[in-house]
Write an enzyme that holds these catalytic residues in place. Structure first.
Site, PDB file in Angstrom:
ATOM      1  N   HIS A  63      32.102  39.150  33.950  1.00 42.49           N
ATOM      2  CA  HIS A  63      31.454  38.119  34.771  1.00 42.49           C
ATOM      3  C   HIS A  63      31.204  36.850  33.970  1.00 42.49           C
ATOM      4  O   HIS A  63      31.183  35.754  34.524  1.00 42.49           O
ATOM      5  CB  HIS A  63      30.147  38.652  35.358  1.00 42.49           C
ATOM      6  CG  HIS A  63      30.345  39.418  36.626  1.00 42.49           C
ATOM      7  ND1 HIS A  63      29.666  39.141  37.796  1.00 42.49           N
ATOM      8  CD2 HIS A  63      31.177  40.456  36.915  1.00 42.49           C
ATOM      9  CE1 HIS A  63      30.067  39.972  38.748  1.00 42.49           C
ATOM     10  NE2 HIS A  63      30.978  40.787  38.237  1.00 42.49           N
ATOM     11  N   ASP A  64      31.024  36.991  32.665  1.00 42.33           N
ATOM     12  CA  ASP A  64      30.889  35.811  31.820  1.00 42.33           C
ATOM     13  C   ASP A  64      32.226  35.099  31.692  1.00 42.33           C
ATOM     14  O   ASP A  64      32.321  33.883  31.887  1.00 42.33           O
ATOM     15  CB  ASP A  64      30.373  36.214  30.435  1.00 42.33           C
ATOM     16  CG  ASP A  64      30.267  35.018  29.485  1.00 42.33           C
ATOM     17  OD1 ASP A  64      29.676  33.995  29.881  1.00 42.33           O
ATOM     18  OD2 ASP A  64      30.775  35.118  28.352  1.00 42.33           O
ATOM     19  N   GLY A  69      35.239  30.608  31.149  1.00 40.85           N
ATOM     20  CA  GLY A  69      35.651  31.237  29.897  1.00 40.85           C
ATOM     21  C   GLY A  69      34.558  32.066  29.240  1.00 40.85           C
ATOM     22  O   GLY A  69      33.411  32.099  29.682  1.00 40.85           O
ATOM     23  N   ASP A  71      31.965  32.399  27.071  1.00 41.21           N
ATOM     24  CA  ASP A  71      31.094  31.503  26.308  1.00 41.21           C
ATOM     25  C   ASP A  71      29.631  31.932  26.323  1.00 41.21           C
ATOM     26  O   ASP A  71      28.755  31.184  25.885  1.00 41.21           O
ATOM     27  CB  ASP A  71      31.214  30.075  26.824  1.00 41.21           C
ATOM     28  CG  ASP A  71      30.776  29.935  28.285  1.00 41.21           C
ATOM     29  OD1 ASP A  71      30.440  30.965  28.916  1.00 41.21           O
ATOM     30  OD2 ASP A  71      30.770  28.806  28.809  1.00 41.21           O
ATOM     31  N   SER A  73      27.609  32.021  28.628  1.00 40.84           N
ATOM     32  CA  SER A  73      26.749  31.213  29.503  1.00 40.84           C
ATOM     33  C   SER A  73      26.012  32.071  30.528  1.00 40.84           C
ATOM     34  O   SER A  73      24.980  31.650  31.064  1.00 40.84           O
ATOM     35  CB  SER A  73      27.572  30.135  30.212  1.00 40.84           C
ATOM     36  OG  SER A  73      28.670  30.689  30.906  1.00 40.84           O
ATOM     37  N   PRO A 161      35.651  37.656  42.159  1.00 43.91           N
ATOM     38  CA  PRO A 161      36.112  38.254  43.412  1.00 43.91           C
ATOM     39  C   PRO A 161      34.958  38.907  44.167  1.00 43.91           C
ATOM     40  O   PRO A 161      34.021  39.425  43.566  1.00 43.91           O
ATOM     41  CB  PRO A 161      37.138  39.295  42.949  1.00 43.91           C
ATOM     42  CG  PRO A 161      36.719  39.639  41.558  1.00 43.91           C
ATOM     43  CD  PRO A 161      36.158  38.379  40.979  1.00 43.91           C
ATOM     44  N   HIS A 191      36.777  49.363  36.695  1.00 46.98           N
ATOM     45  CA  HIS A 191      35.850  50.071  37.569  1.00 46.98           C
ATOM     46  C   HIS A 191      36.009  51.586  37.478  1.00 46.98           C
ATOM     47  O   HIS A 191      35.338  52.322  38.214  1.00 46.98           O
ATOM     48  CB  HIS A 191      36.037  49.610  39.014  1.00 46.98           C
ATOM     49  CG  HIS A 191      35.675  48.177  39.236  1.00 46.98           C
ATOM     50  ND1 HIS A 191      36.601  47.156  39.190  1.00 46.98           N
ATOM     51  CD2 HIS A 191      34.474  47.580  39.460  1.00 46.98           C
ATOM     52  CE1 HIS A 191      35.987  45.998  39.402  1.00 46.98           C
ATOM     53  NE2 HIS A 191      34.704  46.220  39.557  1.00 46.98           N
ATOM     54  N   THR A 192      36.856  52.058  36.597  1.00 49.18           N
ATOM     55  CA  THR A 192      36.991  53.515  36.444  1.00 49.18           C
ATOM     56  C   THR A 192      35.884  54.090  35.578  1.00 49.18           C
ATOM     57  O   THR A 192      35.813  55.302  35.389  1.00 49.18           O
ATOM     58  CB  THR A 192      38.362  53.884  35.829  1.00 49.18           C
ATOM     59  OG1 THR A 192      38.513  53.222  34.562  1.00 49.18           O
ATOM     60  CG2 THR A 192      39.502  53.474  36.738  1.00 49.18           C
TER      61      THR A 192
END
Length: 226
Positions: A63-64, A69, A71, A73, A161, A191-192
């Site tokens: 998610h970062d 990119g 970083d 954040s 997504p 997600h496994t």
């Protein structure tokens, strides 16, 4: 877990961010020679005490990286003047164990090598170590990224997504970020490990409509397994 996912994660780690200095697996060998030992101690303790840490940290890392990119954040907190990435609606389920791991690792490193290792590298390395701990392969992490200073919730939408996207929408989404279908499937292999929150799919298996409890678009055997 599919090996191809981890190979792609390595490429993902190396290529998503567009404005980084030259990356090197040995970037901290002189300035922080005990980096890997310190990180391994923190990661091992965390995973033993919190078995969901591996999935949570991978979740946080992706998610970062998907927003502007890799970083770090996503680690920045909101304040009275700005709503940060971590408080975007899609990020509200990011697990506390993952944030806690970064804090523990950062604290340990600061006690030994103050002001040396950036948070983005502190997030990237434990992700690799935890993947290895749960059965994935070991890969070198290219170090040397600098932390981002901008974190805005408004930048998140459209860069991650959504669970209600169709296959065609997912293909178009990943294609816009430079991934082909095979790479999209490989990244989805993350997600496994871990689990999904029920609210992400419960509306498709309970009281879907007046005609059917279950979304008829779901494979019946798959739906029954829930």
């Amino acid at each position: 877990m599919p090996f191809s996912f981890f190979v792609l994660l390595l490429l993902f780690l190396s290529g998503v961010s567009s404005s980084e200095p030259k990356l090197n697996a040995k970037y901290y060998h002189k300035s922080c020679p005990n980096l890997e030992r310190i990180m391994q101690d923190v990661v091992t303790t965390k995973q033993i005490n919190s078995p969901t840490a591996a999935a949570g940290t991978l979740y946080l890392f992706v998610h970062d990286c998907m927003v502007d990119g890799c970083d770090a954040s996503v680690l920045i907190s909101s304040n009275a003047f700005n709503t940060a990435e971590r408080d975007a609606d899609i990020n509200l389920s990011l697990p506390g164990d993952a944030f806690d791991l970064v804090i523990l690792a950062k604290t340990s490193l600061e006690l030994n090598y103050p002001g040396v290792v950036s948070c983005t590298n502190i997030l990237a390395m434990p992700t690799r170590d935890l993947i290895t701990m749960v059965g994935g392969p070991y890969y070198e992490v290219q170090m040397g990224r600098k932390d981002g200073l901008i974190s805005q919730a408004s930048r998140v939408e459209g860069n991650l997504p959504r669970v209600n996207m169709t296959i065609d929408q997912l293909i178009a989404f990943f294609a816009a970020k430079g991934f082909n279908i095979q790479e999209m499937v490989a990244l989805s292999g993350g997600h496994t490990i871990g689990f999904s929150h029920c609210n992400e799919f419960s509306d498709r298996i309970f009281n879907f409509s007046s005609a059917s409890d279950v979304d008829p678009a779901l494979n019946p055997k798959f739906a029954a397994a829930f």
